[in-house]
Design a protein around this motif. Structure first.
Motif, PDB file in Angstrom:
ATOM      1  N   PRO A 143       9.342 -17.601  -2.080  1.00 41.36           N
ATOM      2  CA  PRO A 143       8.969 -16.711  -0.970  1.00 41.36           C
ATOM      3  C   PRO A 143       8.328 -17.458   0.190  1.00 41.36           C
ATOM      4  O   PRO A 143       7.563 -18.401  -0.008  1.00 41.36           O
ATOM      5  N   ARG A 144       8.667 -17.043   1.415  1.00 38.76           N
ATOM      6  CA  ARG A 144       7.917 -17.502   2.570  1.00 38.76           C
ATOM      7  C   ARG A 144       6.569 -16.771   2.578  1.00 38.76           C
ATOM      8  O   ARG A 144       6.404 -15.751   1.910  1.00 38.76           O
ATOM      9  N   TYR A 145       5.639 -17.297   3.352  1.00 37.15           N
ATOM     10  CA  TYR A 145       4.278 -16.777   3.274  1.00 37.15           C
ATOM     11  C   TYR A 145       4.215 -15.281   3.579  1.00 37.15           C
ATOM     12  O   TYR A 145       3.555 -14.518   2.864  1.00 37.15           O
ATOM     13  N   HIS A 146       4.917 -14.848   4.632  1.00 33.64           N
ATOM     14  CA  HIS A 146       4.813 -13.434   5.001  1.00 33.64           C
ATOM     15  C   HIS A 146       5.479 -12.542   3.960  1.00 33.64           C
ATOM     16  O   HIS A 146       5.093 -11.379   3.785  1.00 33.64           O
ATOM     17  N   GLN A 147       6.496 -13.062   3.240  1.00 29.96           N
ATOM     18  CA  GLN A 147       7.124 -12.276   2.181  1.00 29.96           C
ATOM     19  C   GLN A 147       6.170 -12.102   1.003  1.00 29.96           C
ATOM     20  O   GLN A 147       6.029 -11.013   0.441  1.00 29.96           O
ATOM     21  N   LEU A 148       5.516 -13.193   0.639  1.00 29.07           N
ATOM     22  CA  LEU A 148       4.567 -13.155  -0.473  1.00 29.07           C
ATOM     23  C   LEU A 148       3.417 -12.201  -0.175  1.00 29.07           C
ATOM     24  O   LEU A 148       3.052 -11.353  -1.000  1.00 29.07           O
ATOM     25  N   THR A 149       2.878 -12.297   1.041  1.00 31.23           N
ATOM     26  CA  THR A 149       1.701 -11.496   1.365  1.00 31.23           C
ATOM     27  C   THR A 149       2.020 -10.023   1.560  1.00 31.23           C
ATOM     28  O   THR A 149       1.234  -9.163   1.159  1.00 31.23           O
ATOM     29  N   VAL A 150       3.155  -9.704   2.167  1.00 32.44           N
ATOM     30  CA  VAL A 150       3.446  -8.285   2.384  1.00 32.44           C
ATOM     31  C   VAL A 150       3.660  -7.573   1.055  1.00 32.44           C
ATOM     32  O   VAL A 150       3.183  -6.444   0.856  1.00 32.44           O
ATOM     33  N   VAL A 151       4.358  -8.215   0.106  1.00 37.34           N
ATOM     34  CA  VAL A 151       4.566  -7.584  -1.197  1.00 37.34           C
ATOM     35  C   VAL A 151       3.228  -7.386  -1.904  1.00 37.34           C
ATOM     36  O   VAL A 151       2.947  -6.309  -2.444  1.00 37.34           O
ATOM     37  N   ARG A 152       2.382  -8.403  -1.870  1.00 36.63           N
ATOM     38  CA  ARG A 152       1.099  -8.306  -2.566  1.00 36.63           C
ATOM     39  C   ARG A 152       0.181  -7.270  -1.920  1.00 36.63           C
ATOM     40  O   ARG A 152      -0.512  -6.516  -2.610  1.00 36.63           O
ATOM     41  N   LYS A 153       0.164  -7.226  -0.580  1.00 40.87           N
ATOM     42  CA  LYS A 153      -0.687  -6.255   0.100  1.00 40.87           C
ATOM     43  C   LYS A 153      -0.234  -4.825  -0.161  1.00 40.87           C
ATOM     44  O   LYS A 153      -1.053  -3.921  -0.348  1.00 40.87           O
ATOM     45  N   VAL A 154       1.079  -4.615  -0.167  1.00 41.04           N
ATOM     46  CA  VAL A 154       1.599  -3.268  -0.458  1.00 41.04           C
ATOM     47  C   VAL A 154       1.245  -2.862  -1.879  1.00 41.04           C
ATOM     48  O   VAL A 154       0.773  -1.745  -2.126  1.00 41.04           O
ATOM     49  N   LEU A 155       1.460  -3.755  -2.831  1.00 42.32           N
ATOM     50  CA  LEU A 155       1.178  -3.436  -4.230  1.00 42.32           C
ATOM     51  C   LEU A 155      -0.303  -3.118  -4.431  1.00 42.32           C
ATOM     52  O   LEU A 155      -0.651  -2.165  -5.141  1.00 42.32           O
ATOM     53  N   ALA A 156      -1.172  -3.905  -3.794  1.00 38.99           N
ATOM     54  CA  ALA A 156      -2.608  -3.662  -3.943  1.00 38.99           C
ATOM     55  C   ALA A 156      -2.991  -2.310  -3.351  1.00 38.99           C
ATOM     56  O   ALA A 156      -3.813  -1.579  -3.931  1.00 38.99           O
ATOM     57  N   ASP A 157      -2.399  -1.950  -2.211  1.00 34.77           N
ATOM     58  CA  ASP A 157      -2.733  -0.685  -1.576  1.00 34.77           C
ATOM     59  C   ASP A 157      -2.236   0.495  -2.397  1.00 34.77           C
ATOM     60  O   ASP A 157      -2.938   1.503  -2.544  1.00 34.77           O
ATOM     61  N   VAL A 158      -1.013   0.368  -2.937  1.00 32.06           N
ATOM     62  CA  VAL A 158      -0.459   1.447  -3.764  1.00 32.06           C
ATOM     63  C   VAL A 158      -1.295   1.619  -5.030  1.00 32.06           C
ATOM     64  O   VAL A 158      -1.588   2.745  -5.459  1.00 32.06           O
ATOM     65  N   LYS A 159      -1.687   0.500  -5.621  1.00 30.02           N
ATOM     66  CA  LYS A 159      -2.483   0.565  -6.852  1.00 30.02           C
ATOM     67  C   LYS A 159      -3.819   1.262  -6.597  1.00 30.02           C
ATOM     68  O   LYS A 159      -4.324   2.023  -7.422  1.00 30.02           O
ATOM     69  N   ALA A 160      -4.385   1.022  -5.407  1.00 30.28           N
ATOM     70  CA  ALA A 160      -5.671   1.624  -5.073  1.00 30.28           C
ATOM     71  C   ALA A 160      -5.546   3.100  -4.694  1.00 30.28           C
ATOM     72  O   ALA A 160      -6.405   3.915  -5.050  1.00 30.28           O
ATOM     73  N   LYS A 161      -4.458   3.458  -3.987  1.00 30.27           N
ATOM     74  CA  LYS A 161      -4.337   4.812  -3.450  1.00 30.27           C
ATOM     75  C   LYS A 161      -3.448   5.720  -4.286  1.00 30.27           C
ATOM     76  O   LYS A 161      -3.531   6.948  -4.182  1.00 30.27           O
ATOM     77  N   GLY A 162      -2.545   5.161  -5.074  1.00 32.69           N
ATOM     78  CA  GLY A 162      -1.619   5.977  -5.836  1.00 32.69           C
ATOM     79  C   GLY A 162      -0.425   6.433  -5.019  1.00 32.69           C
ATOM     80  O   GLY A 162      -0.110   5.861  -3.963  1.00 32.69           O
ATOM     81  N   VAL A 163       0.236   7.492  -5.470  1.00 32.74           N
ATOM     82  CA  VAL A 163       1.468   7.973  -4.848  1.00 32.74           C
ATOM     83  C   VAL A 163       1.148   8.813  -3.609  1.00 32.74           C
ATOM     84  O   VAL A 163       0.144   9.514  -3.566  1.00 32.74           O
ATOM     85  N   GLY A 164       2.035   8.763  -2.605  1.00 35.61           N
ATOM     86  CA  GLY A 164       1.927   9.658  -1.464  1.00 35.61           C
ATOM     87  C   GLY A 164       1.680   8.998  -0.132  1.00 35.61           C
ATOM     88  O   GLY A 164       1.665   9.681   0.893  1.00 35.61           O
ATOM     89  N   SER A 165       1.506   7.680  -0.101  1.00 37.23           N
ATOM     90  CA  SER A 165       1.251   7.002   1.166  1.00 37.23           C
ATOM     91  C   SER A 165       2.549   6.534   1.805  1.00 37.23           C
ATOM     92  O   SER A 165       3.608   6.486   1.174  1.00 37.23           O
ATOM     93  N   LYS A 166       2.429   6.161   3.094  1.00 34.17           N
ATOM     94  CA  LYS A 166       3.584   5.672   3.853  1.00 34.17           C
ATOM     95  C   LYS A 166       3.249   4.302   4.421  1.00 34.17           C
ATOM     96  O   LYS A 166       2.142   4.061   4.891  1.00 34.17           O
ATOM     97  N   TYR A 167       4.248   3.415   4.416  1.00 29.86           N
ATOM     98  CA  TYR A 167       4.050   2.034   4.847  1.00 29.86           C
ATOM     99  C   TYR A 167       5.185   1.627   5.782  1.00 29.86           C
ATOM    100  O   TYR A 167       6.359   1.740   5.426  1.00 29.86           O
ATOM    101  N   LEU A 168       4.825   1.151   6.968  1.00 31.46           N
ATOM    102  CA  LEU A 168       5.814   0.629   7.910  1.00 31.46           C
ATOM    103  C   LEU A 168       5.681  -0.888   7.948  1.00 31.46           C
ATOM    104  O   LEU A 168       4.616  -1.412   8.303  1.00 31.46           O
TER     105      LEU A 168
END
Length: 875
Positions: A143-168
């Protein structure tokens, strides 16, 4: 020896060459070390023996997954100046780090034990790619840096908030979006809720807006799958449905999706046209939690795709959505309509990937901050992608042609029309005439043969963007005719959806019948790869989502608005290293101001650079001569030897004399000379592509400076200033053929897009800015010759084009308003001062005064001309 190796139980995973500025070395030295001294024949450097090799200094890090001597390709592994956050500044490199050096994220974040284990398990992969000839090749994906970080940031946010959020996720072309989507999809499958082992999502649904991308994403996700039967493509096919229920007799995408969801298929792939069936199938499954990943939320390349969406949404609101010239509604508008129809699922999270989010997309999927504005969750900007050389800058070589014409009345009647609509229709009429298309076709073909065909190792191709299917058909006929006349070895392909009556025969024609491929295979992307097909003529097709690295030049004869302009022109930006170094656009329809406005929101850092005409080469030539680095005798002698193919030993001493003189200059003088030399070379080579120069002096200086510039050396700290000089120099030229040449340059300014006005349908009407000559020609086209109202036409032109503009430039309050007000208030001030000035014409130039007061259309266009002229003079 290698500076640093990361290993697990003795197995090497990562190698690093470490450099720092205090030993006068940087990552580029490390890259050269890998290329020159590390052989892939050594076990340590065998393919896939290690996961990644990094060249690192205190400011930047670069990586490769395969060493191959001088052919090794390194890519940046940097945060970018904004580290993915939706704020300025944007660009390559790394931000300042108050806690240490800029690259400490490597050991603090990326190569910790937990992170490294995660990369090994979830990201790094050896894949087998199948080429067009059927051969296969293994590639190691990291992974390039931005690919690695975007996946990790999304996963962390989903894990914290659960289902129902939107991400652009706003990631530019060239960002490796397919892999980012693949990694996200697979890791969302295994994501569990905090505090228990329950999965957050039962299924992951990946939605793409084009069939070819659907297959690409599907294949990519399957390639990364480590367990069989994880991926299910929703096709509605009977065989696929019977896998779930052999006795099923109903076969549709809704039925297919229902079975897939009921059986907890982990990753479901479908096109945006199937998305409504997803929603329908989900209506009865409120206990199922799904993640919906939407790839490229923008217009579809296919009219048929739009038509199928239109058929699904025939309610009143959908019918009122904006349509293109063929009557189709864009995929993104329809997708937003679905979401806005309160059909967003409460038991779903949405992840929208796009390079060009519209206002509704931002409002629907973006994050709203305290300032009330909507931002993307993560950003990899076009500016950064260009600077990191993952894509090319399509605005670097931009040329506009202007058509001048006059229309006469063919009837004694003189009815009233809406001037804006009438002007649009008249222009479409004139530009669509057979003679006009034939003339433009010759310009395109001649330009291609003289300036394009030899590029990219002789394989460069071009796209012709037309405004309608009828126009595309006319262009295909004109291209076939002229290519045959000049005995060209090349052929043109036309692409449009459905069928259309031929403008001459009245018979129905299709792209298949017009192309008449010898092998009868109507696969346009595949056929276009053949060397003999160099022109692709399109009508609202292949303007988005079409990736052909050999596509170098685009000829535009269609109005391009907003995101469509970005998506269309971006067909050129794919790199093909090392042979594709630039792109070229010739635009017969749009102004540079319109193109600039279209790109602004999606680069966030785009401005239109100031204009210059070909005479600036005289200034550059004069400055170069004054430096006394060379003499006229040196230039003439070198050119004579060069043109006679003399040996290097004869002409090299001439350049060495110039280098010796250059070395005697102080640093500022060296910077100025080398910057001027580079600018002259770039400007001349650019302008000469279109224009026929008669200056042999410029040609000789070009021949002489080209090798000389490469021999001139300046200390690296000063050389960076010379580079800056090259970047900020701007070129513009208008020839007798009415060619308007412009170089549009990107900077670090941010831009915003505005919401759709609530009080009216559609967007805010655009203003059209033209030169005075175009204003007068348009006037002639609508109202007859200028002689009908001016007894002395030449004097009228003199007053309107010179005397009044010069007087406006001398008004102190006008200049102050231009400098200290925003655009809207500056325009109001200029219009007011212009009115005061033209009122004085009542006694000196009565005819002009009456024309400005009695003809509102003429007055408005003249006000725009004056304001545009003043704006350019302020740059």
């Amino acid at each position: 020896r290698i500076d640093l190796v990361l290993s697990i139980n003795g197995f090497p995973l990562v190698t690093m060459e470490l450099k720092n500025a205090y030993t006068h070395q940087n990552y580029q030295n490390a890259i050269r070390q890998y290329k020159d001294t590390r052989s892939n024949k050594d076990t340590m450097f065998n393919f896939a023996r290690c996961m990644v090799h990094l060249a690192v200094d205190s400011d930047e890090s670069w990586f490769t997954t395969a060493l191959n001597s001088s052919k090794t390709v390194f890519m940046p592994f940097n945060k970018g100046l904004n580290d993915g956050l939706p704020f300025e500044p944007f660009g390559k490199g790394n931000p300042s780090n108050p806690a240490g050096i800029k690259t400490d994220y490597l050991w603090k974040m990326v190569f910790t034990k937990e992170s490294l284990a995660n990369i090994i398990e979830k990201f790094a992969q050896v894949l087998v790619e199948t080429k067009e000839d059927g051969s296969t090749k293994k590639v190691l994906v990291f992974p390039r840096y931005h690919q690695l970080t975007v996946v990790r940031k999304v996963l962390a946010d989903v894990k914290a908030k659960g289902v129902g959020s939107k991400y652009l996720i706003q990631h530019s072309a060239g960002s490796g979006k397919s892999n980012s989507i693949t990694w996200l999809a697979h890791q969302l499958v295994g994501l569990h809720q905090s505090g228990n082992d329950n999965p957050v999502f039962d299924s992951i649904i990946v939605v793409t807006d084009r069939k070819n991308l659907d297959e690409q994403i599907r294949d990519n996700i399957k390639a990364f799958a480590q367990v069989d039967q994880v991926v299910e493509a929703i096709t509605g096919d009977a065989k696929a449905i019977k896998k779930f229920n052999p006795s099923e007799t109903q076969f549709s995408k809704t039925v297919h999706m229902t079975y897939a969801l009921q059986n907890n298929k982990k990753i479901l792939i479908c096109t945006v046209q199937t998305f409504p069936f997803v929603l329908k199938a989900m209506e009865g499954m409120q206990t199922k939690n799904v993640a919906i990943i939407i790839d490229e939320a923008h217009s579809s390349q296919s009219g048929e795709a739009s038509a199928s969406m239109n058929a699904l949404f025939m309610d009143k609101e959908a019918l009122e959505l904006p349509k293109d010239e063929d009557g189709n509604i864009s995929t993104e508008d329809l997708l937003n309509h679905i979401v806005e129809s309160k059909r967003m699922l409460k038991n779903a999270s949405y992840f929208a990937f796009t390079a060009t989010p519209k206002n509704k997309t931002l409002e629907t999927f973006g994050n709203r901050y305290e300032d009330g504005k909507f931002y993307a969750f993560h950003t990899y900007s076009m500016k950064q992608a260009i600077e990191e050389e993952f894509i090319l800058d399509v605005l670097k070589n931009y040329t506009t042609y202007k058509s001048y014409y006059k229309l006469a009345k063919s009837s004694e009647d003189n009815p009233m029309f809406d001037t804006k609509e009438a002007n649009k229709k008249l222009r479409a009429y004139v530009e669509g005439l057979d003679m006009a298309i034939e003339d433009k076709s010759k310009i395109m073909i001649d330009h291609f043969h003289s300036e394009v065909k030899h590029l990219i190792q002789g394989e460069a191709k071009a796209m012709v963007v037309t405004k309608s299917i009828e126009s595309a058909i006319k262009y295909k006929d004109a291209f076939d005719k002229y290519l045959k006349e000049i005995n060209s070895p090349f052929n043109a392909i036309v692409a449009f959806s459905g069928k259309k009556k031929h403008y001459k025969t009245g018979l129905d024609v299709t792209e298949e019948s017009m192309n008449n491929f010898p092998d009868n295979i109507n696969d346009i992307p595949k056929q276009f790869k053949k060397s003999s097909y160099r022109f692709l003529i399109v009508a609202n097709k292949y303007q988005t989502g079409f990736d052909e690295p050999l596509l170098h030049t685009m000829y535009v004869d269609k109005k391009l608005d907003d995101v469509q302009a970005v998506q269309t022109l971006s067909r050129l930006n794919r790199c093909k290293k090392p042979h594709k170094k630039d792109t070229f656009v010739i635009d017969f329809f749009n102004t540079t101001e319109e193109v600039k406005d279209a790109f602004k929101p999606y680069y966030t850092t785009t401005i239109l650079s100031e204009e210059t005409d070909v005479n600036k080469l005289n200034d550059l030539e004069s400055a170069l001569n004054c430096a006394q680095v060379y003499s006229e005798y040196d230039v003439n002698s070198f050119v004579e030897l060069s043109l006679t193919n003399a040996s290097k030993s004869k002409w090299e001493p001439i350049l060495d004399r110039a280098v010796d003189c250059f070395d005697q200059l102080n640093k500022p003088e060296q910077i100025e000379f080398k910057g001027n030399a580079k600018t002259f070379l770039r400007t001349y080579s650019y302008l000469v592509r279109i224009l026929d120069f008669t200056s042999t002096d410029w040609e000789k200086l070009f021949i002489y400076l080209k090798p000389l510039a490469t021999k001139l050396q300046i200390d690296s700290d000063d050389d960076s200033e010379a580079d800056i000089r090259e970047y900020v120099d701007i070129d513009r030229y208008m020839s007798n053929k009415e060619v308007d040449k412009t170089h549009i340059k990107l900077t670090g300014e941010g831009n915003e897009i505005y919401p759709i006005p609530v009080s009216q349908a559609g967007g805010v009407a655009e203003k059209h800015y033209d030169t005075l000559e175009q204003i007068l020609n348009d006037f002639n086209a609508r109202f007859g010759d200028i002689g009908e109202w001016a007894s002395d036409p030449e004097k009228a032109k003199e007053v309107l084009s010179k005397e009044i503009p010069n007087a406006m430039k001398k008004q102190a309050d006008t200049i102050n308003a231009m400098k200290n007000s925003d655009r809207q208030n500056a325009k109001l001030a200029v219009d007011k001062n212009l009115a005061n000035l033209t009122n004085n014409l009542m006694f000196t130039h009565t005819e002009i005064f009456k024309k400005l007061n009695d003809d509102p259309s003429f007055k408005a266009r003249y006000q725009d001309y004056i304001f545009d002229m003043l704006m350019k003079s302020m740059v």
